[in-house]
Design a protein around this motif. Structure first.
Motif, PDB file in Angstrom:
ATOM      1  N   LEU A  39       0.841  -1.206   0.000  1.00 45.16           N
ATOM      2  CA  LEU A  39       0.000   0.000   0.000  1.00 45.16           C
ATOM      3  C   LEU A  39       0.872   1.250   0.000  1.00 45.16           C
ATOM      4  CD1 LEU A  39      -2.871  -1.120   2.395  1.00 45.16           C
ATOM      5  CD2 LEU A  39      -3.109  -0.498  -0.014  1.00 45.16           C
ATOM      6  N   ASN A  40       1.955   1.221   0.767  1.00 48.84           N
ATOM      7  CA  ASN A  40       2.876   2.359   0.765  1.00 48.84           C
ATOM      8  C   ASN A  40       3.523   2.529  -0.595  1.00 48.84           C
ATOM      9  OD1 ASN A  40       2.760   3.701   3.241  1.00 48.84           O
ATOM     10  ND2 ASN A  40       3.853   2.032   4.247  1.00 48.84           N
ATOM     11  N   ASP A  41       3.949   1.427  -1.211  1.00 43.22           N
ATOM     12  CA  ASP A  41       4.532   1.496  -2.558  1.00 43.22           C
ATOM     13  C   ASP A  41       3.537   2.143  -3.513  1.00 43.22           C
ATOM     14  OD1 ASP A  41       6.680   0.157  -1.570  1.00 43.22           O
ATOM     15  OD2 ASP A  41       6.246  -1.758  -2.579  1.00 43.22           O
ATOM     16  N   CYS A  42       2.303   1.734  -3.374  1.00 42.20           N
ATOM     17  CA  CYS A  42       1.247   2.216  -4.257  1.00 42.20           C
ATOM     18  C   CYS A  42       1.056   3.724  -4.077  1.00 42.20           C
ATOM     19  CB  CYS A  42      -0.031   1.449  -3.950  1.00 42.20           C
ATOM     20  SG  CYS A  42      -1.376   1.837  -5.061  1.00 42.20           S
ATOM     21  N   ILE A  43       1.003   4.172  -2.827  1.00 38.17           N
ATOM     22  CA  ILE A  43       0.815   5.600  -2.565  1.00 38.17           C
ATOM     23  C   ILE A  43       2.036   6.391  -3.045  1.00 38.17           C
ATOM     24  CG2 ILE A  43       0.626   7.333  -0.716  1.00 38.17           C
ATOM     25  CD1 ILE A  43      -1.103   5.119   0.777  1.00 38.17           C
ATOM     26  N   ASP A  44       3.227   5.870  -2.771  1.00 35.06           N
ATOM     27  CA  ASP A  44       4.456   6.550  -3.214  1.00 35.06           C
ATOM     28  C   ASP A  44       4.487   6.714  -4.735  1.00 35.06           C
ATOM     29  OD1 ASP A  44       5.283   6.741  -0.626  1.00 35.06           O
ATOM     30  OD2 ASP A  44       6.663   5.027  -0.713  1.00 35.06           O
ATOM     31  N   SER A  45       3.919   5.752  -5.437  1.00 35.77           N
ATOM     32  CA  SER A  45       3.935   5.797  -6.908  1.00 35.77           C
ATOM     33  C   SER A  45       2.959   6.836  -7.466  1.00 35.77           C
ATOM     34  CB  SER A  45       3.576   4.426  -7.475  1.00 35.77           C
ATOM     35  OG  SER A  45       2.174   4.198  -7.405  1.00 35.77           O
ATOM     36  N   THR A  46       2.031   7.305  -6.631  1.00 34.15           N
ATOM     37  CA  THR A  46       0.900   8.185  -6.978  1.00 34.15           C
ATOM     38  C   THR A  46      -0.147   7.491  -7.849  1.00 34.15           C
ATOM     39  OG1 THR A  46       1.620   9.259  -9.047  1.00 34.15           O
ATOM     40  CG2 THR A  46       2.433  10.224  -6.973  1.00 34.15           C
ATOM     41  N   VAL A  51      -5.266   2.925 -12.980  1.00 32.96           N
ATOM     42  CA  VAL A  51      -4.158   2.215 -13.635  1.00 32.96           C
ATOM     43  C   VAL A  51      -3.013   2.077 -12.630  1.00 32.96           C
ATOM     44  CG1 VAL A  51      -4.599   2.840 -16.049  1.00 32.96           C
ATOM     45  CG2 VAL A  51      -3.247   4.377 -14.598  1.00 32.96           C
ATOM     46  N   GLY A  52      -2.129   1.142 -12.910  1.00 33.14           N
ATOM     47  CA  GLY A  52      -0.996   0.937 -12.028  1.00 33.14           C
ATOM     48  C   GLY A  52      -0.536  -0.502 -12.072  1.00 33.14           C
TER      49      GLY A  52
END
Ligand SMILES: *Cc1c(COP(=O)(O)O)cnc(C)c1O
Length: 390
Positions: A39-46, A51-52
């Motif tokens: 979840l942190n990786d996801c938030i950091d990626s914006t 999409v993602g």
């Protein structure tokens, strides 16, 4: 076992299995893996939305874990089932055969396509759609024609059959597929409760033309809310992705759409949670199977009630454990539910049969004797993976 049901004994036995904490939920999720990291990786990626990379990763993992050639992540299981039915060819004013003993979403997904649920009986061996009741019903009302099978009583086409793997236990897929093939009606599996369940060593949801999975908060793994469509067909998979993502034509900058599409995408944030959850599925299934063994052992000498055991040929995820009251004890059910819940053990009956709900009471149906009986007898008891300790 013969003899009368002793409600206090049942409450004590359930508490003996689940422990004596103040209150025990029916089913709660567990986040003991990589959830926070992803979840942190996801938030950091914006890239938290539609999409993602976690969406692609989740789909690849689902495909690998289920053995389905394709998996298309969706916003929830109901949406997945609706799209699966549409792609199987269900159109407005068609009928779709569904069990009456299921969660309301099975029938709602049919209604969202302006089609009509047609209820067929269940069987006690699996708690799911009965192959013999299906064959009987089709023999009674089915009429083969140039455009498929028509219900001779209503004039509507019978466009699909939707078996649902209740509480994670697989239906008699061999029997149902045989009847479906004989009538040339596509099968779409409602596998929303059976993530992790095998039937004859193959994952449920890979037998029908298409199927739907759910990752709602109360299911065996969760993305918060989410679902997926499984299919082995390349063209259906492409269509599934297309219509769940607004039917946008791929282009660097042009916004062009070639049909009416849904916004049924699973957000990347939810997919991140799903990747972490899917990594733990084997462990969840193992502990839930252990919990089921513990219920079975604890109830083997208790009168008037039994623990539902997976049908032959199945390796069930035991999503929700079901106790089955003897038919002679069903008038005690509500009192038992009161006492269990008073004792802090969250328990509930099976869903109200769908043909008893106001919006579905006029739908076509065969006799529903077995479903009615099961509906009176089932009591679901706490089933979280964490309860299945060694
Ligand atoms: C959970 C469930 C669904 C729908 O899944 P959602 O993700 O909650 O939309 C459909 N059918 C059955 C039988 C279910 O248990």
């Amino acid at each position: 076992m013969t003899g009368r049901l002793d409600i206090r004994e049942v409450v004590e036995v359930v508490r003996g299995v689940v422990g004596v904490a103040d209150s025990v939920a029916l089913h709660e999720p567990e986040f003991s893996g990589n959830e926070k990291t992803y979840l942190n990786d996801c938030i950091d990626s914006t890239f938290v939305s539609s999409v993602g990379e976690f969406v692609d990763r989740f789909e690849t993992m689902l495909s690998a874990r289920t053995g389905s050639r394709h998996a298309i992540a969706c916003v929830n299981g109901t949406a997945a089932l609706q799209v699966a039915l549409q792609l199987a060819g269900v159109r407005a004013n068609d009928e779709v055969i569904v069990p009456a003993l299921t969660f309301v979403a099975t029938a709602n997904s049919v209604s969202f396509l302006a089609a009509v649920p047609h209820f067929v009986d269940s069987e006690s061996r699996t708690l799911g759609l009965s192959a013999s009741a299906l064959a009987e019903r089709l023999d009674a009302v089915g009429e083969r024609g140039p455009h498929g099978v028509r219900n001779a009583q209503t004039g509507r086409r019978i466009a699909a059959i939707v078996p649902m793997h209740a509480f994670g236990h697989p239906v008699d897929l061999a029997g149902l597929l045989e009847v479906a093939e004989a009538w040339n009606i596509p099968v779409v599996e409602d596998a929303t409760e059976s993530v992790g369940t095998l039937y004859r060593n193959r994952h449920t949801g890979t037998f029908g033309l298409l199927s739907a999975l759910s990752f709602n908060g109360n299911k065996i793994i969760t993305t918060g809310g989410g679902g997926a469509i499984l299919t082995g067909d390349d063209e259906l998979a492409r269509r599934a992705k297309h219509v769940t993502t607004t039917a946008k034509l791929p282009h660097r900058w042009a916004f062009d759409h070639d049909e009416i599409g849904y916004n049924f995408r699973l957000p990347n944030l939810n997919a991140a949670l799903g990747c972490a959850q899917l990594e733990q599925l084997d462990g969840f299934v193992a502990r839930k199977r252990r919990l089921a063994d513990q219920y079975r052992a604890a109830f083997c000498h208790v009168s008037g009630i039994q623990v539902f055991v997976e049908p032959e040929g199945a390796r069930s995820n035991y999503w929700l454990n079901a106790l089955l009251l003897d038919e002679s004890e069903t008038e005690q059910r509500d009192k038992l539910l009161d006492e269990l819940n008073d004792a802090g053990v969250m328990s509930r009956p099976a869903w109200t049969l769908l043909h008893r709900l106001p919006m579905y009471c006029e739908c076509p149906r065969g006799h529903l004797l077995v479903a009615e009986g099961l509906g009176r007898r089932i009591v679901n008891v706490p089933s979280s993976a964490r309860l299945g300790h060694a």
